[in-house]
Design an enzyme around this catalytic site. Structure first.
Site, short mmCIF file in Angstrom:
data_model
loop_
_atom_site.label_atom_id
_atom_site.label_comp_id
_atom_site.label_asym_id
_atom_site.label_seq_id
_atom_site.Cartn_x
_atom_site.Cartn_y
_atom_site.Cartn_z
N ASN A 255 -7.39 39.88 58.85
CA ASN A 255 -7.89 41.22 58.56
C ASN A 255 -6.77 42.06 57.95
OD1 ASN A 255 -9.74 43.57 58.90
ND2 ASN A 255 -8.13 44.24 60.31
N GLU A 256 -7.10 42.85 56.93
CA GLU A 256 -6.15 43.77 56.30
C GLU A 256 -4.87 43.05 55.90
OE1 GLU A 256 -5.58 47.21 58.76
OE2 GLU A 256 -7.71 47.62 58.89
N ILE A 257 -5.02 42.08 54.99
CA ILE A 257 -3.87 41.25 54.61
C ILE A 257 -3.32 41.62 53.23
CG2 ILE A 257 -4.62 39.30 56.02
CD1 ILE A 257 -5.79 38.05 53.50
#
Length: 271
Positions: A255-257
């Site tokens: 997530n949110e990379i």
């Protein structure tokens, strides 16, 4: 999400014989499915922690959703001293009963390891017979028909009950979601408790299985450890643990990379 602190999932101390099935060492796949038959591939990984080579027999027994034995086979394995070995066998069963969101039917693979005729280890692995595809023009297909996904992002806390996992509380939460029309869950933003996937297997909920939240130092990446090194270990364990669950249809890379964009990082999990 704030996870809090302390041990909030089940912890086990497992004691095995020196010759045993590796952790997450049973892998069941269904490479061919028709209305008349299904090919079941059962892969077994053994570890030998003795100073002598071993030649055990591995027995695989398939139990159908009604609890009836439908097939079995034995294969011999050669496991080197202080080493490990992986071997697979296939079994064909007639008239398979498919896992689906409306009929979440589960089979069980019982794996038994015998050394000199003595049972030294055994495990039970639940699995489902199903096929799915994400199509470019017609969305998600399960067992040959289109299924509209109505999903939720589900954090691992249980609201006012706290962070410690409670199977019945999570089952109730999933039941409420199903009453609302949900049939899919994204496990934001970490690998879920194994019991959540067990529930989704039994309840007919498909899962987006998420690896972890972010790749940088604000989340799970320890200082001094590179992204490829950290990711390879985490992804490999993550997939090995959850790969037998028929509910899992998407594997998340995190997530949110976006903080890693432009780094040309490539990770190849050994799964």
């Amino acid at each position: 999400m704030v996870s809090g602190a302390g041990i909030y999932r089940k912890v086990q101390l497992v004691v095995n014989e020196p010759l045993h099935i590796a952790q997450w060492g049973t892998f069941v796949t269904t490479p061919r499915i028709t209305a008349d038959s299904a090919t079941i591939r059962v892969e077994t990984a053994l570890e030998n922690h003795t100073t002598s080579a071993a030649t055990p027999e591995v027995e695989s027994i398939l139990i159908d959703p009604r609890g009836k034995e439908v097939a079995s086979l034995r294969m011999s394995m050669a496991v080197p001293a202080k080493g490990a070995e992986i071997k697979a066998a296939t079994i064909i069963i007639a008239r398979p009963r498919l896992w689906d969101v409306a009929t979440p039917l589960l089979y069980t693979a019982v794996t038994r390891v015998l050394s000199d005729g003595k049972l030294v280890d055994s495990t039970e692995t639940a699995f489902g017979i199903r096929k799915f595809a994400f199509t470019a023009n017609n969305g998600f297909h399960l067992n040959g028909r289109r299924v509209q996904l109505h999903g939720v992002c589900l954090h691992s806390d249980l609201g006012p009950l706290g962070m410690a996992f409670n199977t019945r509380a999570m089952q109730r939460e999933l039941q409420i979601m199903q009453d609302m029309g949900a049939n899919a869950v994204r496990t934001s933003h970490n690998p879920p408790a194994p019991e959540l996937l067990d529930l989704c297997d039994h309840m007919g909920i498909v899962v987006w299985d998420e690896a972890f939240d972010k790749w940088d130092g604000t989340a799970t990446l320890p200082k001094g450890v590179s992204i490829p090194e950290h990711g390879r270990r985490q992804y490999s364990n993550f997939v090995r643990r959850d790969r037998n669950h028929p509910s899992v249809v998407v594997w998340s890379v995190g997530n949110e990379i976006w903080t890693s964009r432009g780094s040309n990082t490539q990770i190849q999990p050994a799964c």
